[in-house]
Design an enzyme around this catalytic site. Structure first.
Site, PDB file in Angstrom:
ATOM      1  N   TYR A  10      13.865  -0.883  14.292  1.00  0.00           N
ATOM      2  CA  TYR A  10      12.862  -1.427  13.386  1.00  0.00           C
ATOM      3  C   TYR A  10      12.808  -2.956  13.392  1.00  0.00           C
ATOM      4  O   TYR A  10      12.298  -3.560  12.488  1.00  0.00           O
ATOM      5  CB  TYR A  10      13.140  -0.937  11.958  1.00  0.00           C
ATOM      6  CG  TYR A  10      12.994   0.551  11.819  1.00  0.00           C
ATOM      7  CD1 TYR A  10      11.752   1.112  11.555  1.00  0.00           C
ATOM      8  CD2 TYR A  10      14.079   1.394  11.988  1.00  0.00           C
ATOM      9  CE1 TYR A  10      11.605   2.484  11.432  1.00  0.00           C
ATOM     10  CE2 TYR A  10      13.939   2.769  11.871  1.00  0.00           C
ATOM     11  CZ  TYR A  10      12.695   3.302  11.595  1.00  0.00           C
ATOM     12  OH  TYR A  10      12.559   4.657  11.475  1.00  0.00           O
ATOM     13  N   PRO A 196       9.540   8.717   5.251  1.00  0.00           N
ATOM     14  CA  PRO A 196       9.247   9.002   3.842  1.00  0.00           C
ATOM     15  C   PRO A 196       8.357   7.938   3.202  1.00  0.00           C
ATOM     16  O   PRO A 196       7.726   8.197   2.175  1.00  0.00           O
ATOM     17  CB  PRO A 196      10.640   9.022   3.194  1.00  0.00           C
ATOM     18  CG  PRO A 196      11.453   8.104   4.041  1.00  0.00           C
ATOM     19  CD  PRO A 196      10.966   8.342   5.453  1.00  0.00           C
ATOM     20  N   ALA A 198       5.989   6.509   5.144  1.00  0.00           N
ATOM     21  CA  ALA A 198       4.871   6.442   6.091  1.00  0.00           C
ATOM     22  C   ALA A 198       4.874   5.103   6.832  1.00  0.00           C
ATOM     23  O   ALA A 198       3.866   4.407   6.922  1.00  0.00           O
ATOM     24  CB  ALA A 198       3.534   6.676   5.384  1.00  0.00           C
ATOM     25  N   GLY A 200       6.027   2.310   6.031  1.00  0.00           N
ATOM     26  CA  GLY A 200       5.736   1.171   5.169  1.00  0.00           C
ATOM     27  C   GLY A 200       4.409   1.239   4.461  1.00  0.00           C
ATOM     28  O   GLY A 200       4.153   0.448   3.534  1.00  0.00           O
ATOM     29  N   LEU A 202       3.424   3.318   2.334  1.00  0.00           N
ATOM     30  CA  LEU A 202       3.633   3.680   0.935  1.00  0.00           C
ATOM     31  C   LEU A 202       4.586   2.731   0.216  1.00  0.00           C
ATOM     32  O   LEU A 202       5.007   3.018  -0.910  1.00  0.00           O
ATOM     33  CB  LEU A 202       4.178   5.112   0.842  1.00  0.00           C
ATOM     34  CG  LEU A 202       3.248   6.211   1.349  1.00  0.00           C
ATOM     35  CD1 LEU A 202       3.937   7.572   1.271  1.00  0.00           C
ATOM     36  CD2 LEU A 202       1.958   6.228   0.542  1.00  0.00           C
ATOM     37  N   GLY A 204       3.925  -0.367  -0.738  1.00  0.00           N
ATOM     38  CA  GLY A 204       3.249  -1.308  -1.622  1.00  0.00           C
ATOM     39  C   GLY A 204       3.245  -2.727  -1.093  1.00  0.00           C
ATOM     40  O   GLY A 204       2.679  -3.631  -1.707  1.00  0.00           O
ATOM     41  N   LYS A 205       3.874  -2.940   0.056  1.00  0.00           N
ATOM     42  CA  LYS A 205       3.964  -4.281   0.622  1.00  0.00           C
ATOM     43  C   LYS A 205       2.672  -4.703   1.295  1.00  0.00           C
ATOM     44  O   LYS A 205       2.304  -5.888   1.287  1.00  0.00           O
ATOM     45  CB  LYS A 205       5.118  -4.324   1.631  1.00  0.00           C
ATOM     46  CG  LYS A 205       5.276  -5.660   2.333  1.00  0.00           C
ATOM     47  CD  LYS A 205       6.434  -5.631   3.322  1.00  0.00           C
ATOM     48  CE  LYS A 205       6.578  -6.966   4.045  1.00  0.00           C
ATOM     49  NZ  LYS A 205       7.702  -6.964   5.010  1.00  0.00           N
TER      50      LYS A 205
END
Length: 330
Positions: A10, A196, A198, A200, A202, A204-205
């Site tokens: 990542y 979980p 998705a 990033g 989900l 909120g960033k």
């Protein structure tokens, strides 16, 4: 690295992520140094050093995977791969050894030839278990039908199936995912949820005015009519996550992860920086109530689309050089 390499990266160095992960749950220290090597070798060096220097690491569990590929043709290939992984990790026995996916890599299928080796691989898992090379065995990306077959086959050999790792999030509950989680729980198999958040989406960033570097995620945030993603994409669901998070005094990402836990799955959240791991750990120790779960699921359903991944990292396939090989949970 090869097209079949199964570890996910990542952006951060493996050492910093491993250290951050263990520190976020009270294990490890700032002082420990890493050398160079594969992911398994680096993880092994940390585990060995931690065991020597911290009593808190006694609860560490190490998991790795076996990737089905055409040249791994029998049960012995699973045993050989597990033994090699244990050696790289520096352990006598791996805590959890999982098959990475169904045996979908069939390069000669288009010519009418295929050799499906799932049963051979299950036999290999059983051998690893009975030889003490692993304490637990698991599978990945198995839907209810294949899961039931693997569970029964292993049970007949006296081996419990411990886990099944699948794509599962608020944005990926259909196409067999929720049914797979439900069947796992009925069989006593722990469902592990990857993506979980998705990737990033989900967390909120990100939003339409602050898009991530990964252009493959942009349609989920701004919309793509051609793919059935309405204008504004996931924003209505993120707004709901923010509202619940504000009431809970946490972050949207922590709410997203806690929803996964409420469904009975274990969330495996990706991270690009060590501080992300510490934040993810904030999803532990509490649970959403039933009304909050229902509210989030209604908002997710209203989005009208599923998270299918980005680029070569997809929800239902593996890129293997000559193209994508797909599986289906349903």
């Amino acid at each position: 690295l090869t097209f079949f390499y199964s570890a996910e990266r990542y952006g951060a160095s493996i050492p910093s992520l491993v250290q951050g992960a263990l520190r976020s749950v009270g294990v490890g220290s700032e002082e420990q140094a890493f050398g160079s090597g594969s992911g398994e070798e680096l993880l092994g060096s940390f585990v060995q050093g931690a065991k020597a220097g911290s009593a808190g690491t006694k609860g560490c569990m190490v998991a790795t995977k076996f990737t089905p590929v055409p040249w791994r043709r029998d049960s012995q290939s699973v045993v050989d791969a597990c033994r090699a992984s244990a050696e790289r990790l520096g352990v006598a026995s791996v805590d959890l050894y999982q098959i990475h996916m169904p045996d979908v890599v069939q390069p000669f299928r288009r010519f009418g030839r295929e050799h499906i080796k799932d049963v051979d691989y299950w036999d290999g898992l059983a051998e690893c278990y009975h030889q003490g090379l692993t304490r637990n065995v698991g599978v990945s990306n198995y839907g209810p039908t294949l899961l039931e077959r693997a569970h029964a086959h292993l049970a007949a050999k006296g081996v419990p199936l411990s886990s099944n790792q699948i794509n599962f999030s608020l944005l990926y509950r259909k196409k067999g995912s929720q049914a797979t989680v439900d069947r796992c729980l009925e069989l006593g198999v722990t469902p592990l949820a990857y993506y979980p958040l998705a990737m990033g989406v989900l967390s909120g960033k990100w939003d339409a005015s602050n898009l991530p570097p990964d252009r493959g995620l942009h349609p989920y945030l701004i919309g793509d009519q051609g793919r059935g993603i309405p204008k504004g994409g996931v924003q209505p669901l993120v707004d709901t996550l923010r509202a619940v998070a504000e009431q809970r005094g946490c972050t949207p990402a922590q709410v997203s992860l806690n929803w996964v836990l409420c469904k009975g799955a274990v969330a495996i959240a990706g991270a690009s920086r060590p501080e992300h791991i510490s934040s993810n750990a904030g999803a532990l120790g509490w649970r959403l109530d039933e009304s909050e779960v229902a509210l989030l699921e209604a908002a997710a359903d209203a989005c009208g689309f599923d998270f299918e991944g980005s680029g070569l990292k997809t929800s239902d396939s593996k890129f293997v050089g000559y193209g994508f090989e797909k599986w289906a949970l349903d």
